[in-house]
Enzyme design. Structure first.
Site, short mmCIF file in Angstrom:
data_model
loop_
_atom_site.label_atom_id
_atom_site.label_comp_id
_atom_site.label_asym_id
_atom_site.label_seq_id
_atom_site.Cartn_x
_atom_site.Cartn_y
_atom_site.Cartn_z
N PHE A 116 0.82 -1.21 0.00
CA PHE A 116 0.00 0.00 0.00
C PHE A 116 0.86 1.26 0.00
CE2 PHE A 116 -4.10 -1.84 0.67
CZ PHE A 116 -3.93 -2.95 1.48
N SER A 138 -5.22 1.84 -8.88
CA SER A 138 -6.33 2.79 -8.78
C SER A 138 -7.05 2.92 -10.12
CB SER A 138 -5.76 4.16 -8.37
OG SER A 138 -6.72 5.17 -8.55
N THR A 188 -7.80 5.39 -11.35
CA THR A 188 -7.26 6.59 -12.00
C THR A 188 -6.49 6.23 -13.25
OG1 THR A 188 -6.34 8.73 -11.33
CG2 THR A 188 -5.02 6.80 -10.84
N TYR A 209 0.73 11.25 -9.97
CA TYR A 209 0.24 10.19 -9.08
C TYR A 209 -0.34 9.04 -9.92
CZ TYR A 209 -3.18 7.48 -6.55
OH TYR A 209 -3.93 6.43 -6.07
N LYS A 229 0.95 4.89 -10.77
CA LYS A 229 0.16 3.66 -10.67
C LYS A 229 0.25 2.88 -11.99
CE LYS A 229 -1.17 4.01 -6.47
NZ LYS A 229 -0.60 3.07 -5.45
N ASN A 257 -9.87 14.67 -0.31
CA ASN A 257 -10.97 13.82 -0.78
C ASN A 257 -12.31 14.29 -0.22
OD1 ASN A 257 -8.61 11.23 -0.45
ND2 ASN A 257 -9.36 11.99 -2.40
N ARG A 260 -18.76 9.14 -8.94
CA ARG A 260 -17.70 8.21 -8.55
C ARG A 260 -18.33 6.96 -7.92
NH1 ARG A 260 -15.64 11.64 -11.01
NH2 ARG A 260 -13.72 12.85 -10.59
C1 WQD Z 1 -14.44 12.76 -5.48
C2 WQD Z 1 -15.43 13.73 -6.11
C3 WQD Z 1 -14.41 15.81 -6.76
C4 WQD Z 1 -13.42 17.18 -2.74
C5 WQD Z 1 -8.84 10.52 -6.00
C6 WQD Z 1 -7.75 9.78 -6.70
C7 WQD Z 1 -7.95 8.31 -6.54
C8 WQD Z 1 -8.04 7.99 -5.08
C9 WQD Z 1 -9.22 8.72 -4.47
C10 WQD Z 1 -6.01 7.53 -3.87
C11 WQD Z 1 -14.84 14.46 -7.32
C12 WQD Z 1 -15.45 16.02 -5.66
C13 WQD Z 1 -13.87 16.42 -3.81
C14 WQD Z 1 -14.07 18.39 -2.44
C15 WQD Z 1 -15.58 18.03 -4.26
N1 WQD Z 1 -6.85 8.40 -4.42
N2 WQD Z 1 -14.94 16.84 -4.54
N3 WQD Z 1 -15.13 18.77 -3.19
O1 WQD Z 1 -10.60 12.66 -7.21
O2 WQD Z 1 -12.32 10.79 -7.49
O3 WQD Z 1 -10.06 10.25 -6.65
O4 WQD Z 1 -8.96 10.11 -4.65
O5 WQD Z 1 -6.08 6.34 -3.80
O6 WQD Z 1 -6.87 7.61 -7.10
O7 WQD Z 1 -7.79 10.07 -8.07
O8 WQD Z 1 -11.61 11.50 -5.20
O9 WQD Z 1 -12.62 12.31 -3.12
O10 WQD Z 1 -10.94 13.80 -4.32
O11 WQD Z 1 -13.21 13.47 -5.28
O12 WQD Z 1 -16.57 18.41 -4.93
O13 WQD Z 1 -13.70 19.14 -1.47
O14 WQD Z 1 -15.74 14.75 -5.15
O15 WQD Z 1 -14.48 16.84 -7.73
O16 WQD Z 1 -15.88 14.66 -8.25
P1 WQD Z 1 -11.18 11.39 -6.74
P2 WQD Z 1 -12.05 12.81 -4.40
#
Ligand code: WQD
Length: 337
Positions: A81, A125, A127, A150, A154, A199, A231
């Site tokens: 991890f 991921s 991603t 990032y 991966k 996140n 998501r």
């Molecule tokens: C989720 C949704 C944002 C914060 C990333 C990485 C992925 C994994 C998880 C590591 C999106 C929206 C977010 C906020 C918002 N990382 N959002 N306001 O970007 O899908 O994934 O984190 O393992 O690999 O890519 O996750 O939680 O940042 O965003 O509106 O303050 O929530 O735009 O649509 P993401 P996230």
């Protein structure tokens, strides 16, 4: 039979150590404590009744990794991890990500390739898919040019493992996580984001706790039903359980290929506004949020086709979005209470 969990005190790592110990595995959790806390060892013990062996280990230090594997010859598998994982930070500081996410992987594989057989589970991921063309996303969807260093680490990590497995005794499973959320139902362990959460879910729970003034919703002009991005939010305990299933598959030599890939999600997509309303429902809390512009690098939509994990691994996510959010909320209240 010892299993090494790198990043074993981190968010997903600690939940996986719990599930491994619950299933009788002897675990060595290694962590450099850069993004985790030593107290997590006690949380794991309170849940499982067994304190995991913990060793502080800096995986960027090649000789330290070599010494570790010299000390522990009886390792049956490694679940890896440990990595940096903030998309935005990786854009600002790419070399930190290439060193911490790639060098460390190389040093681990250099040790494992010397063993009779080696079983390796890699934390990847969704991603890697970028904005996939079709929903839900299957494992053979195109791996697109990464949107961030990032995401690139991966993709590169998966390629390195695939190349190495071809010519060594290493058997590997690549697990492509969608969006891990929530915390252990006992609230003894959970997510501990350092600083301002990147996140969505930790930002929501911190806002509800009054630690953040309001949540910014990044964009409401996406081509989705309510305009906000979609998501696949999967409970971290469901995710942890998938790692034990994957490890057993390798230990029991049930894997059909040297490297197998699985998407780990619920198969259901939820928009940001749907997550907010689900959270308001389970917390009986009106969340303070505002709609702002899109976040650079965000994709519109990603949710998993879970057929392969369901049918081949025999694993399926159990928790609903509301249950996952409720566990995140319980954890937030516990640590801030
Ligand atoms: C989720 C949704 C944002 C914060 C990333 C990485 C992925 C994994 C998880 C590591 C999106 C929206 C977010 C906020 C918002 N990382 N959002 N306001 O970007 O899908 O994934 O984190 O393992 O690999 O890519 O996750 O939680 O940042 O965003 O509106 O303050 O929530 O735009 O649509 P993401 P996230």
């Amino acid at each position: 039979m010892k299993i090494v969990v790198t990043g074993g005190l981190g968010f997903i790592g600690s939940h996986t150590v719990v599930e491994l110990q619950n299933q009788g595995f002897e675990v060595i959790a290694v962590d450099n404590l850069s993004n985790s806390s030593i107290e997590v060892v006690d949380g794991i013990e309170r849940i499982t009744g067994k304190k995991p062996i913990f060793e502080k280990l800096e995986l960027r230090d090649k000789s330290a990794v070599q010494d570790f594997f010299k000390q522990h010859q009886d390792i049956a598998g490694v679940i890896h991890f440990a990595a940096s994982k903030a998309v935005g930070e990786s854009v600002e500081n790419p070399l930190l990500y290439y060193e911490n996410n790639i060098n460390t992987l190389v040093y681990l594989l250099q040790e494992l390739q010397q063993k009779e057989t080696a079983n390796f589970i890699f934390s990847s991921s969704c991603t890697v898919y970028g904005q996939a063309e079709n929903m839900p996303i299957t494992e053979n969807a195109a791996v697109q040019t990464a949107m961030s260093p990032y995401g690139n680490t991966k993709q590169i990590g998966e390629e390195i493992i695939t190349d190495v497995a071809k010519v060594t005794n290493i058997n590997a499973i690549l697990l492509r996580y969608f969006n891990p959320i929530g915390a252990h139902p006992t609230a003894e362990i959970g997510e501990l984001p350092l600083g301002v959460p990147q996140n969505l879910v930790p930002f929501i729970t911190q806002t509800a706790m009054g630690l953040r003034e309001k949540l910014s919703v990044f964009g409401s002009d996406y081509p989705t039903q309510d305009g906000t991005a979609i998501r696949d939010y999967i409970h971290v305990v469901d995710l942890a359980k998938a790692h034990v299933v994957a490890l057993k598959r390798l230990l029991d030599k049930k894997n059909l290929d040297k490297v197998e890939t699985f998407n780990l999600g619920t198969g259901t997509g939820s928009s940001v506004l749907e997550v907010i309303s689900a959270f308001e429902k389970i917390s009986d809390n009106k969340l303070n949020y505002q709609i702002v512009g899109r976040r650079e690098g965000d994709i519109v939509e990603a949710y998993a086709n879970t057929d392969k994990a369901n049918e081949v691994l025999g694993w399926k996510a159990q928790s609903t979005l509301e249950e996952s959010l409720a566990s995140a909320w319980k954890w937030e209240q516990k640590i801030r209470g």
